[in-house]
Write an enzyme that holds these catalytic residues in place. Structure first.
Site, PDB file in Angstrom:
ATOM      1  CE  LYS A 167     -11.037  21.885  44.162  1.00 61.04           C
ATOM      2  NZ  LYS A 167     -11.247  20.659  44.784  1.00 61.04           N
ATOM      3  CB  VAL A 202      -9.460  20.418  56.475  1.00 61.81           C
ATOM      4  CG1 VAL A 202      -9.361  21.380  55.403  1.00 61.81           C
ATOM      5  CG2 VAL A 202      -9.468  21.484  57.764  1.00 61.81           C
ATOM      6  CE1 TYR A 251      -8.761  14.535  40.921  1.00 60.86           C
ATOM      7  CE2 TYR A 251      -7.598  16.818  41.587  1.00 60.86           C
ATOM      8  CZ  TYR A 251      -7.543  15.321  41.670  1.00 60.86           C
ATOM      9  OH  TYR A 251      -6.794  14.526  42.092  1.00 60.86           O
ATOM     10  CB  VAL A 298      -6.910   8.121  53.750  1.00 65.28           C
ATOM     11  CG1 VAL A 298      -6.831   8.788  55.096  1.00 65.28           C
ATOM     12  CG2 VAL A 298      -7.228   8.846  52.705  1.00 65.28           C
ATOM     13  CD  GLU A 333     -13.760  13.874  38.445  1.00 60.41           C
ATOM     14  OE1 GLU A 333     -12.685  14.487  38.547  1.00 60.41           O
ATOM     15  OE2 GLU A 333     -14.816  14.350  38.189  1.00 60.41           O
ATOM     16  CG  ASN A 378      -9.600  22.469  50.661  1.00 55.67           C
ATOM     17  OD1 ASN A 378      -9.982  22.311  51.975  1.00 55.67           O
ATOM     18  ND2 ASN A 378      -9.078  23.391  49.963  1.00 55.67           N
ATOM     19  CG  HIS A 414     -15.233  15.799  41.933  1.00 56.19           C
ATOM     20  ND1 HIS A 414     -14.920  14.476  42.608  1.00 56.19           N
ATOM     21  CD2 HIS A 414     -13.949  16.489  41.960  1.00 56.19           C
ATOM     22  CE1 HIS A 414     -13.776  14.263  42.954  1.00 56.19           C
ATOM     23  NE2 HIS A 414     -13.331  15.500  42.593  1.00 56.19           N
ATOM     24  CG  ASP A 428     -10.207  -2.092  55.843  1.00 53.53           C
ATOM     25  OD1 ASP A 428      -9.551  -1.162  55.291  1.00 53.53           O
ATOM     26  OD2 ASP A 428     -11.099  -2.805  54.943  1.00 53.53           O
ATOM     27  CB  VAL A 434      -9.133  11.769  55.913  1.00 50.02           C
ATOM     28  CG1 VAL A 434      -8.514  11.984  54.752  1.00 50.02           C
ATOM     29  CG2 VAL A 434      -8.126  12.016  56.900  1.00 50.02           C
ATOM     30  CB  ALA A 435     -14.157   9.725  55.168  1.00 49.25           C
ATOM     31  CB  ILE A 436     -14.966  15.586  56.173  1.00 49.20           C
ATOM     32  CG1 ILE A 436     -16.167  16.538  56.624  1.00 49.20           C
ATOM     33  CG2 ILE A 436     -13.669  15.966  55.469  1.00 49.20           C
ATOM     34  CD1 ILE A 436     -17.222  15.960  57.367  1.00 49.20           C
ATOM     35  CG  ASP A 437     -13.542  13.677  50.602  1.00 52.68           C
ATOM     36  OD1 ASP A 437     -13.649  13.040  51.645  1.00 52.68           O
ATOM     37  OD2 ASP A 437     -13.019  13.516  49.412  1.00 52.68           O
ATOM     38  NE  ARG A 451      -4.978  21.308  44.675  1.00 57.67           N
ATOM     39  CZ  ARG A 451      -5.842  20.148  44.809  1.00 57.67           C
ATOM     40  NH1 ARG A 451      -5.498  18.860  44.936  1.00 57.67           N
ATOM     41  NH2 ARG A 451      -7.184  20.467  44.583  1.00 57.67           N
TER      42      ARG A 451
HETATM   43  N1  LIG Z   1     -10.442  15.698  53.252  1.00 56.34           N
HETATM   44  C1  LIG Z   1      -9.538  15.631  52.280  1.00 56.34           C
HETATM   45  O1  LIG Z   1      -8.803  16.489  52.025  1.00 56.34           O
HETATM   46  C2  LIG Z   1      -9.387  14.231  51.549  1.00 56.34           C
HETATM   47  C3  LIG Z   1      -8.451  14.034  50.549  1.00 56.34           C
HETATM   48  C4  LIG Z   1      -8.299  12.642  49.799  1.00 56.34           C
HETATM   49  C5  LIG Z   1      -9.070  11.602  50.213  1.00 56.34           C
HETATM   50  N2  LIG Z   1     -10.217  12.067  51.133  1.00 56.34           N
HETATM   51  C6  LIG Z   1     -11.401  10.996  51.349  1.00 56.34           C
HETATM   52  O2  LIG Z   1     -10.778   9.764  52.031  1.00 56.34           O
HETATM   53  C7  LIG Z   1     -11.429   8.790  52.150  1.00 56.34           C
HETATM   54  C8  LIG Z   1     -10.719   7.649  52.206  1.00 56.34           C
HETATM   55  O3  LIG Z   1      -9.817   7.365  50.925  1.00 56.34           O
HETATM   56  P1  LIG Z   1      -8.942   6.278  50.283  1.00 56.34           P
HETATM   57  O4  LIG Z   1      -8.362   6.660  49.082  1.00 56.34           O
HETATM   58  O5  LIG Z   1      -8.103   5.846  51.479  1.00 56.34           O
HETATM   59  O6  LIG Z   1      -9.973   5.025  50.026  1.00 56.34           O
HETATM   60  P2  LIG Z   1      -9.696   3.925  49.871  1.00 56.34           P
HETATM   61  O7  LIG Z   1     -10.701   3.086  49.010  1.00 56.34           O
HETATM   62  O8  LIG Z   1      -8.119   3.425  49.559  1.00 56.34           O
HETATM   63  O9  LIG Z   1      -9.774   3.084  51.436  1.00 56.34           O
HETATM   64  C9  LIG Z   1     -11.041   2.964  52.039  1.00 56.34           C
HETATM   65  C10 LIG Z   1     -11.072   1.794  52.941  1.00 56.34           C
HETATM   66  O10 LIG Z   1     -12.086   1.909  53.972  1.00 56.34           O
HETATM   67  C11 LIG Z   1     -12.393   0.459  54.154  1.00 56.34           C
HETATM   68  N3  LIG Z   1     -13.787   0.413  54.978  1.00 56.34           N
HETATM   69  C12 LIG Z   1     -14.949   0.314  54.230  1.00 56.34           C
HETATM   70  N4  LIG Z   1     -16.078   0.181  55.141  1.00 56.34           N
HETATM   71  C13 LIG Z   1     -15.205   0.458  56.410  1.00 56.34           C
HETATM   72  C14 LIG Z   1     -15.717  -0.028  57.826  1.00 56.34           C
HETATM   73  N5  LIG Z   1     -16.906  -0.123  57.965  1.00 56.34           N
HETATM   74  N6  LIG Z   1     -14.650   0.185  58.795  1.00 56.34           N
HETATM   75  C15 LIG Z   1     -13.286   0.140  58.599  1.00 56.34           C
HETATM   76  N7  LIG Z   1     -13.077   0.223  57.288  1.00 56.34           N
HETATM   77  C16 LIG Z   1     -13.824   0.229  56.233  1.00 56.34           C
HETATM   78  C17 LIG Z   1     -12.122  -0.183  52.854  1.00 56.34           C
HETATM   79  O11 LIG Z   1     -12.310  -1.731  53.009  1.00 56.34           O
HETATM   80  C18 LIG Z   1     -10.956   0.407  52.396  1.00 56.34           C
HETATM   81  O12 LIG Z   1      -9.606  -0.357  52.535  1.00 56.34           O
HETATM   82  C19 LIG Z   1     -12.213   8.948  51.158  1.00 56.34           C
HETATM   83  O13 LIG Z   1     -13.681   9.371  51.475  1.00 56.34           O
HETATM   84  C20 LIG Z   1     -11.691  10.060  50.223  1.00 56.34           C
HETATM   85  O14 LIG Z   1     -12.431  10.681  49.213  1.00 56.34           O
HETATM   86  C21 LIG Z   1     -10.274  13.046  51.732  1.00 56.34           C
END
Ligand SMILES: NC(=O)c1ccc[n+]([C@@H]2O[C@H](COP(=O)([O-])OP(=O)(O)OC[C@H]3O[C@@H](n4cnc5c(N)ncnc54)[C@H](O)[C@@H]3O)[C@@H](O)[C@H]2O)c1
Length: 384
Positions: free
Chosen positions: A83, A306, A102, A187, A126, A308, A104, A206, A275-278, A23
């Site tokens: 970054k 992955v 960013y 996401v 962030e 990122n 972090h 959710d 996706v939440a792996i980060d 990027r």
């Molecule tokens: N891997 C990647 O490249 C990448 C890129 C962008 C974001 N992410 C990650 O994706 C994740 C989600 O990001 P987001 O922006 O959607 O966050 P967000 O805060 O918009 O959404 C998270 C949702 O999870 C819900 N939640 C919490 N506990 C729960 C449970 N036990 N069961 C079901 N739902 C639950 C919350 O109520 C909320 O609606 C974050 O960890 C973020 O860092 C990863």
């Protein structure tokens, strides 16, 4: 003592040098916007290449190209990046230079100390935050990852990729795939929209009933909502072909919603995209992977983890990110960081390190460092 800067700013955009980062912090359109406001923009040669922007396009937009990263840092008052700076960049950063990128910090102690020692002004994408607590410079990357999670999931469901060989949308006379989306935030919403658009049958879970109400209102008929608890997750994964994990508890590790003992109840060749792996991942068996080797298999279930994801689509990601960062960057350039941050509370909470002091509580707490209220640096300009 910081003086409030009201004249034109010299902006520098270095080429990203972190591994696999394609990027760039400013597009040619962004350059032309800065020029319109009377600022000078230096771009390092080939900085836009990975995102599909040529040097010629930057020049046409009014940028001046510099051959080396050293020149970019030494000639600019404000550096815009994607970054966090890596070690080789630390010595290039000057006292009082404004860095907008960013960082972090809370997960990187050496970087924190390096920025304290530099005396620079570090404004972190962030932690820029709106009054409703949303994070406008993180949202675009979640949107990219959410939409991409379905594209990747669909790909790995194909037989040659190791999947069970099911088409997300089915065909007339054949049922579509079952997609389970855990977390209905940014996401999850984008993932559900994509999967539904491809014709899959989608369930979003959710723990926020309000969120589920909103989703129920706006989603098409092939998307159902369900409250997230262990019982419901256990039931749903038995029939799911693709599970997407997008849960987030701010400031904490993601909860493990699918544990190892649940995997044998899933279909062989089904796919989970964490996706939440980060933030540690929301499946017990998840571990971070890279674009070079995105997947591995546990108990017959393909794991895509992955960390990122947006890195694979730098063109879209760069445009999405710069759409969000540019209005803030223009304010910083027009007013100088002190006046801009005094007048805009969203930007003010983005300040993390200023003039050798940590001004963001989360960072000082993370490393037991002295905390200095950011107001100490903004005092005079608040009334300017
Ligand atoms: N891997 C990647 O490249 C990448 C890129 C962008 C974001 N992410 C990650 O994706 C994740 C989600 O990001 P987001 O922006 O959607 O966050 P967000 O805060 O918009 O959404 C998270 C949702 O999870 C819900 N939640 C919490 N506990 C729960 C449970 N036990 N069961 C079901 N739902 C639950 C919350 O109520 C909320 O609606 C974050 O960890 C973020 O860092 C990863």
């Amino acid at each position: 003592m910081y003086l409030c800067k009201l004249h034109n700013m010299i902006i520098g955009v270095p080429k990203e040098i972190k591994n696999n980062e394609n990027r760039v912090a400013l597009t040619p359109a962004g350059v032309s916007e800065f020029k319109r406001h009377g600022h000078k923009v230096y771009i390092q040669i080939s900085a836009g290449e990975g995102s599909g922007f040529s040097d010629a396009e930057y020049i046409e937009a009014g940028a001046e190209m510099l051959a080396t990263i050293e020149e970019v840092y030494s000639m600019s008052e404000m550096i815009i990046k994607v970054k966090e700076p890596i070690e080789s960049e630390y010595p290039l950063i000057k006292k009082d230079q404004l860095l907008f990128t960013y960082f972090h910090f809370a997960s990187h102690e050496p970087l924190t100390h390096a920025m304290i020692n530099s005396g620079a002004v570090c404004l972190a994408y962030e932690t820029v935050e709106k009054s409703d607590r949303s994070l406008p410079l993180l949202v675009p990357m979640s949107e990219v990852a959410g939409r991409m999670s379905v594209q990747e999931g669909a790909k790995y469901l194909e037989k040659p990729m190791g999947g069970r060989g099911i088409l997300l949308g089915g065909v007339p006379g054949v049922k579509p795939a079952e997609v389970l989306v855990l977390g209905g935030g940014i996401v999850g919403t984008q993932a559900a929209k994509m999967a539904a658009g491809m014709g899959a049958h989608v369930t979003i879970m959710d723990i926020s009933l309000n969120r589920l109400r909103q989703l129920d209102d706006i989603m098409p008929a092939n998307v159902a909502t369900e409250y997230s608890n262990e019982y419901n997750v256990r039931q749903a994964i038995k029939t799911a072909d693709l599970v997407i994990g997008g849960v987030l508890i701010p400031g904490a590790k993601a909860p493990k919603l699918i544990t190892h003992d649940m995997l044998p109840t899933m279909k062989k060749g089904s796919v989970i995209v964490d996706v939440a792996i980060d933030q540690g991942g929301c499946f017990e068996t998840s571990k971070p992977t890279t674009h070079a080797e995105p997947c591995y298999v546990v108990d017959g279930v393909i794991h895509y983890c992955v960390a990122n994801m947006p890195g694979a689509v730098p063109y879209t990601s760069t445009l999405a990110l710069t759409n969000a960062t540019l209005p803030y960057a223009i304010q910083l350039a027009n007013k100088g960081w002190q006046k801009a941050c005094s007048e805009n509370a969203e930007l003010k909470v983005g300040l993390n390190v200023v003039g050798g002091k940590v001004v963001y509580k989360g960072v000082s707490d993370a490393f037991n460092l002295e905390y200095t209220p950011v107001e100490n640096f903004l005092g005079n300009s608040a009334s300017a």
